[in-house]
Design a protein around this motif. Structure first.
Motif, PDB file in Angstrom:
ATOM      1  N   UNK A   1      40.398  92.356  20.722  1.00  0.00           N
ATOM      2  CA  UNK A   1      39.375  93.222  20.657  1.00  0.00           C
ATOM      3  C   UNK A   1      38.229  91.752  22.080  1.00  0.00           C
ATOM      4  N   UNK A   2      37.938  90.752  21.984  1.00  0.00           N
ATOM      5  CA  UNK A   2      38.045  89.472  22.626  1.00  0.00           C
ATOM      6  C   UNK A   2      37.933  89.762  24.000  1.00  0.00           C
ATOM      7  N   UNK A   3      38.682  89.794  23.962  1.00  0.00           N
ATOM      8  CA  UNK A   3      38.790  89.317  26.074  1.00  0.00           C
ATOM      9  C   UNK A   3      39.340  90.667  26.099  1.00  0.00           C
ATOM     10  N   UNK A   4      39.662  91.678  25.650  1.00  0.00           N
ATOM     11  CA  UNK A   4      40.786  92.999  25.860  1.00  0.00           C
ATOM     12  C   UNK A   4      39.871  93.842  26.316  1.00  0.00           C
ATOM     13  N   UNK A   5      37.775  93.695  26.068  1.00  0.00           N
ATOM     14  CA  UNK A   5      37.082  94.810  26.862  1.00  0.00           C
ATOM     15  C   UNK A   5      35.556  93.705  27.493  1.00  0.00           C
ATOM     16  N   UNK A   6      35.732  92.234  27.585  1.00  0.00           N
ATOM     17  CA  UNK A   6      35.169  91.491  27.803  1.00  0.00           C
ATOM     18  C   UNK A   6      35.935  90.358  28.632  1.00  0.00           C
ATOM     19  N   UNK A   7      35.242  89.816  29.612  1.00  0.00           N
ATOM     20  CA  UNK A   7      36.148  88.826  30.835  1.00  0.00           C
ATOM     21  C   UNK A   7      36.205  87.791  29.232  1.00  0.00           C
ATOM     22  N   UNK A   8      36.770  86.900  30.007  1.00  0.00           N
ATOM     23  CA  UNK A   8      37.107  85.402  29.208  1.00  0.00           C
ATOM     24  C   UNK A   8      36.089  84.676  29.194  1.00  0.00           C
ATOM     25  N   UNK A   9      35.294  84.730  29.501  1.00  0.00           N
ATOM     26  CA  UNK A   9      34.016  83.705  29.877  1.00  0.00           C
ATOM     27  C   UNK A   9      33.432  84.304  28.649  1.00  0.00           C
ATOM     28  N   UNK A  10      33.092  85.701  28.683  1.00  0.00           N
ATOM     29  CA  UNK A  10      32.616  85.781  27.844  1.00  0.00           C
ATOM     30  C   UNK A  10      32.917  86.160  26.431  1.00  0.00           C
TER      31      UNK A  10
END
Length: 306
Positions: free
Chosen positions: A65-74
């Protein structure tokens, strides 16, 4: 750094809770402490191995979920801590919230604890009664952070000591804030006093845009739901004086009919601190602690099934 405590289970709805907490952690910013409590089988040979497996399962969910819903930087900016414990959530959440100095608890409207699925809101009301920090209850399928907020309370009776803690969340929930005071027809002579109470509350809050509203309504709960629907509010803030009042917000008649206030996140401020009996000796202190724990457990399990 701010700290968000996220009690979580492995139900599909938990993904929406974590996705919401992730976005909030980036905006605030804040560290996310994930708390998962696992009811161990009496036949479990190696409890530690079971808990390690549950933590690994949780880490996989977080990384997805860390990268599924957010940009990679965020996604990289979020810091996580994991707490996987044996037993029931309501037995651990108070100590865990204190240990991590949680500024906010973010949890789902529906949650499975002790292997039981409770009626929507009953679990959240129990957790809100156990922790001292604000509790944000997020319904399933809700991911968008709010920019329009409504704060409904009895401002004439509300302690102003709660408002600095609420103002601490202003950077997490920027936007316009409506203060809404409902009153019955019999309270018309008190309108001036209620207006003054609204003004005092507004002066203690740090949102840049605050609007005060006095609304005559004999049914404030239905009234606030209609008000939120009319203004398209995206977050409702409440400060119920009792657990019974909080439970009314999540009554089955509202969840089953999908009342508007059950479809948006609800931020719960604990308006009153529970009275703590004084113990005259160590023996009495132990007895009072046991009675308090038994009362909390009985209240938690004596809820209506969904």
């Amino acid at each position: 750094m701010k700290t968000i405590l996220v009690p979580i289970d492995h139900t599909p709805a938990a993904e929406f809770t974590l996705a919401y907490a992730n976005k909030l952690a980036v905006r605030w910013p804040a560290e996310v402490v994930l708390l998962y409590c696992h009811q161990l089988d009496d036949q479990a040979a190696e409890p530690a191995a079971v808990l390690r497996a549950q933590e690994q399962r949780l880490r996989v969910l977080v990384e997805r979920l860390r990268y599924q819903q957010l940009t990679r930087q965020n996604g990289r900016r979020i810091q996580y801590r994991y707490r996987v414990l044996a037993g029931c959530l309501h037995d651990h959440v108070q100590a865990e919230a204190a240990a991590c100095a949680a500024d906010l608890v973010v949890m789902g409207l529906e949650h499975i604890d002790c292997g039981q699925e409770e009626a929507p809101g009953n679990h959240a009301a129990t957790i809100a009664a156990l922790v001292s920090c604000p509790v944000l209850v997020v319904p399933a399928k809700h991911r968008s952070l709010p920019n329009s907020l409504v704060f409904s309370a009895d401002f004439d009776a509300l302690g102003l000591h709660l408002l600095p803690r609420l103002s601490g969340l202003a950077s997490a929930f920027p936007g316009s804030l409506d203060l809404v005071q409902f009153y019955p027809r019999t309270a018309r002579p008190r309108r001036r006093r209620l207006k003054q109470a609204l003004g005092r509350a507004a002066s203690q809050l740090t949102w840049p845009t605050i609007t005060e509203h006095l609304v005559e309504d004999e049914a404030p709960l239905e009234g606030i739901s209609e008000y939120c629907a009319r203004t398209q509010a995206q977050l409702l803030i409440i400060a119920p004086a009792t657990t019974a009042q909080l439970l009314r917000y999540f009554d089955q008649c509202y969840t089953q009919t999908q009342a508007y206030h059950t479809q948006i996140p609800v931020l719960v401020l604990r308006a009153t601190e529970p009275a703590v009996p004084e113990a005259c000796c160590e023996h009495c202190q132990q007895r009072l602690a046991q009675e308090e724990a038994a009362a909390r457990l009985a209240a938690y399990r004596a809820v209506a099934w969904a």
